[in-house]
Design a protein around this motif. Sequence first.
Motif, mmCIF file in Angstrom:
data_model
loop_
_atom_site.group_PDB
_atom_site.id
_atom_site.type_symbol
_atom_site.label_atom_id
_atom_site.label_comp_id
_atom_site.label_asym_id
_atom_site.label_seq_id
_atom_site.Cartn_x
_atom_site.Cartn_y
_atom_site.Cartn_z
ATOM 1 N N PHE A 17 6.277 -28.961 -31.156
ATOM 2 C CA PHE A 17 7.688 -29.204 -30.893
ATOM 3 C C PHE A 17 8.558 -28.218 -31.654
ATOM 4 C CE2 PHE A 17 6.124 -33.581 -30.157
ATOM 5 C CZ PHE A 17 6.629 -33.754 -28.890
ATOM 6 N N ARG A 18 9.703 -27.916 -31.075
ATOM 7 C CA ARG A 18 10.695 -27.102 -31.779
ATOM 8 C C ARG A 18 11.069 -27.813 -33.078
ATOM 9 N NH1 ARG A 18 14.987 -24.241 -28.326
ATOM 10 N NH2 ARG A 18 16.221 -24.886 -30.112
ATOM 11 N N THR A 19 11.319 -27.040 -34.099
ATOM 12 C CA THR A 19 11.659 -27.616 -35.398
ATOM 13 C C THR A 19 12.952 -28.419 -35.337
ATOM 14 O OG1 THR A 19 10.519 -25.830 -36.526
ATOM 15 C CG2 THR A 19 12.105 -27.075 -37.817
ATOM 16 N N ASP A 20 13.982 -27.883 -34.684
ATOM 17 C CA ASP A 20 15.258 -28.603 -34.643
ATOM 18 C C ASP A 20 15.137 -29.952 -33.947
ATOM 19 O OD1 ASP A 20 14.928 -27.387 -32.137
ATOM 20 O OD2 ASP A 20 17.001 -26.685 -32.014
ATOM 21 N N LEU A 21 14.309 -30.040 -32.915
ATOM 22 C CA LEU A 21 14.119 -31.322 -32.225
ATOM 23 C C LEU A 21 13.325 -32.300 -33.081
ATOM 24 C CD1 LEU A 21 13.371 -30.071 -28.608
ATOM 25 C CD2 LEU A 21 15.532 -30.904 -29.548
ATOM 26 N N TRP A 22 12.291 -31.805 -33.764
ATOM 27 C CA TRP A 22 11.501 -32.663 -34.637
ATOM 28 C C TRP A 22 12.379 -33.234 -35.749
ATOM 29 C CZ3 TRP A 22 10.227 -33.587 -39.572
ATOM 30 C CH2 TRP A 22 9.109 -34.376 -39.814
ATOM 31 N N VAL A 23 13.180 -32.365 -36.388
ATOM 32 C CA VAL A 23 14.048 -32.800 -37.480
ATOM 33 C C VAL A 23 15.071 -33.813 -36.975
ATOM 34 C CG1 VAL A 23 15.859 -32.055 -39.081
ATOM 35 C CG2 VAL A 23 13.732 -30.754 -38.921
ATOM 36 N N SER A 24 15.666 -33.544 -35.832
ATOM 37 C CA SER A 24 16.658 -34.463 -35.263
ATOM 38 C C SER A 24 16.054 -35.850 -35.035
ATOM 39 C CB SER A 24 17.194 -33.887 -33.960
ATOM 40 O OG SER A 24 18.104 -34.768 -33.369
#
Length: 109
Positions: A2-9
């Motif tokens: 997964f993209r990092t920004d989506l995982w963090v969100s």
Amino acid sequence: MFRTDLWVSAFVRRHNDIGHLCVVTRRGDPLAGQIFVEVDHLNGEVSLYTPAPETSRMDETEARLFQLRFDHVEPGKVSERIAREQDFDPDLWVVTLEMRSGDLGLEIV
């Protein structure tokens, strides 16, 4: 992966939805930045989870794996480690979570 920004969100939303204060304290590369998770135990101690080395992967899982780098230490020690890593890796993400105990929702090796 997964993209990092989506995982963090998703991580931040999940914790905030269950009543923990969780914030992004440093944004990195949205596609592939490493993620450090700082846990404030609300007693003057913090823990730090960092990405696990690739050698710790047993299979072809897409999940992000973490390792416990510091456990219940003074905040300065964790801040120093994060600062050193930021100098080395400007794409680093840092997520700060306040919780006394419980499931972090991380896959730990």
